[in-house]
Scaffold this motif. Structure first.
Motif, PDB file in Angstrom:
ATOM      1  N   GLY A  20       0.853  -1.303   0.066  1.00 57.49           N
ATOM      2  CA  GLY A  20      -0.104   0.173   0.095  1.00 57.49           C
ATOM      3  C   GLY A  20       0.900   1.249   0.013  1.00 57.49           C
ATOM      4  O   GLY A  20       0.442   2.201  -0.683  1.00 57.49           O
ATOM      5  N   TYR A  21       1.810   1.368   0.816  1.00 60.76           N
ATOM      6  CA  TYR A  21       2.730   2.458   0.634  1.00 60.76           C
ATOM      7  C   TYR A  21       3.381   2.551  -0.414  1.00 60.76           C
ATOM      8  O   TYR A  21       3.498   3.817  -1.145  1.00 60.76           O
ATOM      9  CB  TYR A  21       3.971   2.245   1.870  1.00 60.76           C
ATOM     10  N   HIS A  22       3.780   1.584  -1.077  1.00 62.17           N
ATOM     11  CA  HIS A  22       4.498   1.828  -2.530  1.00 62.17           C
ATOM     12  C   HIS A  22       3.317   2.499  -3.500  1.00 62.17           C
ATOM     13  O   HIS A  22       3.620   3.339  -4.364  1.00 62.17           O
ATOM     14  CB  HIS A  22       4.828   0.400  -3.181  1.00 62.17           C
ATOM     15  N   ALA A  23       2.355   1.927  -3.576  1.00 54.56           N
ATOM     16  CA  ALA A  23       1.057   2.589  -4.296  1.00 54.56           C
ATOM     17  C   ALA A  23       0.852   4.294  -3.997  1.00 54.56           C
ATOM     18  O   ALA A  23       0.650   5.245  -4.823  1.00 54.56           O
ATOM     19  CB  ALA A  23      -0.318   1.957  -4.226  1.00 54.56           C
ATOM     20  N   MET A  24       0.945   4.393  -2.593  1.00 56.42           N
ATOM     21  CA  MET A  24       0.833   5.792  -2.219  1.00 56.42           C
ATOM     22  C   MET A  24       1.915   6.856  -2.883  1.00 56.42           C
ATOM     23  O   MET A  24       1.812   7.854  -3.395  1.00 56.42           O
ATOM     24  CB  MET A  24       0.883   5.921  -0.750  1.00 56.42           C
ATOM     25  N   LEU A  25       3.334   6.289  -2.830  1.00 53.91           N
ATOM     26  CA  LEU A  25       4.247   7.148  -3.530  1.00 53.91           C
ATOM     27  C   LEU A  25       4.359   7.005  -4.991  1.00 53.91           C
ATOM     28  O   LEU A  25       4.847   8.023  -5.300  1.00 53.91           O
ATOM     29  CB  LEU A  25       5.630   6.266  -3.117  1.00 53.91           C
ATOM     30  N   ALA A  26       3.304   6.242  -5.638  1.00 53.56           N
ATOM     31  CA  ALA A  26       3.405   6.447  -6.951  1.00 53.56           C
ATOM     32  C   ALA A  26       2.306   7.752  -7.210  1.00 53.56           C
ATOM     33  O   ALA A  26       2.235   8.090  -8.581  1.00 53.56           O
ATOM     34  CB  ALA A  26       2.521   5.253  -7.768  1.00 53.56           C
ATOM     35  N   THR A  27       1.923   8.400  -6.197  1.00 53.26           N
ATOM     36  CA  THR A  27       1.102   9.616  -6.481  1.00 53.26           C
ATOM     37  C   THR A  27       2.066  10.659  -5.884  1.00 53.26           C
ATOM     38  O   THR A  27       3.343  10.795  -5.555  1.00 53.26           O
ATOM     39  CB  THR A  27      -0.112   9.600  -5.538  1.00 53.26           C
ATOM     40  N   PRO A  28       1.426  11.964  -5.681  1.00 58.16           N
ATOM     41  CA  PRO A  28       2.380  13.168  -5.290  1.00 58.16           C
ATOM     42  C   PRO A  28       2.785  12.808  -3.918  1.00 58.16           C
ATOM     43  O   PRO A  28       3.267  13.874  -3.151  1.00 58.16           O
ATOM     44  CB  PRO A  28       1.667  14.329  -5.402  1.00 58.16           C
ATOM     45  N   LEU A  29       2.429  11.859  -2.981  1.00 57.97           N
ATOM     46  CA  LEU A  29       2.700  11.776  -1.518  1.00 57.97           C
ATOM     47  C   LEU A  29       4.033  11.353  -1.448  1.00 57.97           C
ATOM     48  O   LEU A  29       4.516  10.908  -2.437  1.00 57.97           O
ATOM     49  CB  LEU A  29       1.855  10.690  -0.969  1.00 57.97           C
ATOM     50  N   GLY A  30       4.603  11.797  -0.695  1.00 53.90           N
ATOM     51  CA  GLY A  30       6.348  11.387  -0.192  1.00 53.90           C
ATOM     52  C   GLY A  30       6.144  10.808   1.141  1.00 53.90           C
ATOM     53  O   GLY A  30       5.007  10.434   1.829  1.00 53.90           O
ATOM     54  N   VAL A  31       7.291  10.110   1.511  1.00 54.59           N
ATOM     55  CA  VAL A  31       7.486   9.546   2.621  1.00 54.59           C
ATOM     56  C   VAL A  31       6.994   9.900   3.900  1.00 54.59           C
ATOM     57  O   VAL A  31       6.081   9.578   4.868  1.00 54.59           O
ATOM     58  CB  VAL A  31       8.807   9.195   2.934  1.00 54.59           C
TER      59      VAL A  31
END
Length: 279
Positions: free
Chosen positions: A115-126
């Motif tokens: 799930g985190y990897h999917a989020m990082l594919a958006t404008p979201l950062g760590v």
């Protein structure tokens, strides 16, 4: 897609209505909202479990054992045993919730469902992912603590309106576990470390951090160990405000220690998440 039809960022926002989570609040809120949607699928079982566990401790230790302690010893330091142990269970429950939300859940988003990897594919950062998820844990801690405090109040577990301050103290105590555990979980490849954590860390902390008896009853060599744990500081802070016996200097020290755990945990979590998810 031709140059005339390819949407720019501004065009995408203006003409297609697709709001990108670009502002700080939007980025954090996007993560929080996603986790809230996921939680809606399991909230009933979660609430029941978080309510029953501390309730059993309340009935067995606070009411059952408490009546014996009050009859034989007149309570603890002049306080009825129920009112001695309930504020401590409030802080201890925060540790339980923190452990649950910071281990399997986090590793799942890192490794099992990505799930985190999917989020990082958006404008979201760590940092956006971390803060959004930590805000979600704050919500879990607040709801679980508030429910238990309401039930404990019905049993006479609190003697002062100061007890309301046990809620923010418990949330801070929970975060003092949550943030460092995020860093710990980000370095795990499987759940073996969690078995050790729950068996050899959480259970001893619950027993030897002043939850059910003052740590002055421990052997002298064990007392400094309790001083170094966030749970003891949370228990002492919660007990102070719940009984109305607030020693402001000690309370400030306890809260500063809890904040220090959060700050150091944050630095470690950012580093661990960056290494695991980005590099």
């Amino acid at each position: 897609m031709s140059a005339t039809t390819a949407p720019t960022l501004s065009g995408d926002r203006a003409h297609h209505g697709a709001r990108q989570p670009l502002t700080t609040t939007e980025r954090w809120g996007a993560v929080f909202e996603y986790l809230l949607v996921v939680y809606k699928r399991t909230w009933r079982g979660s609430i029941i479990g978080r309510f029953l566990s501390p309730l059993f401790f309340l009935l067995s230790m606070g009411v059952g054992l408490g009546s014996l302690v009050d009859d034989r010893a007149g309570g603890v330091d002049g306080v009825p045993y129920l009112q001695f142990v309930v504020p401590a269970i409030v802080a201890t429950q925060a540790m339980w919730v923190a452990m649950g939300e910071s281990t399997y859940q986090v590793l799942g988003y890192i490794k099992w469902n990505m799930g985190y990897h999917a989020m990082l594919a958006t404008p979201l950062g760590v940092r956006d992912i971390l803060i959004g998820h930590l805000l979600s844990v704050v919500g879990h801690l607040t709801v679980a603590t508030a429910i238990f405090m309401g039930v404990a109040a019905l049993f006479g577990g609190f003697s002062s309106w100061w007890a309301l301050l046990s809620l923010p103290v418990a949330v801070l105590t929970g975060m003092a576990f949550t943030v460092p555990l995020f860093a710990f979980t980000a370095r795990q490849e499987g759940d073996n470390g969690f078995n050790i954590l729950f068996r050899w860390v959480m259970t001893p902390l619950m027993l030897f951090s002043g939850t059910f008896f003052p740590i002055t009853q421990l052997p002298v060599w064990m007392q400094p160990v309790a001083w170094l744990t966030p749970l003891w500081h949370g228990v002492e802070s919660s007990r102070m405000v719940a009984t109305g016996d607030v020693r402001w200097g000690w309370l400030a020290l306890h809260l500063l220690v809890l904040v220090a755990f959060v700050v150091v945990g944050w630095l470690l979590a950012v580093r661990s998440f960056s290494r695991r998810l980005v590099t």
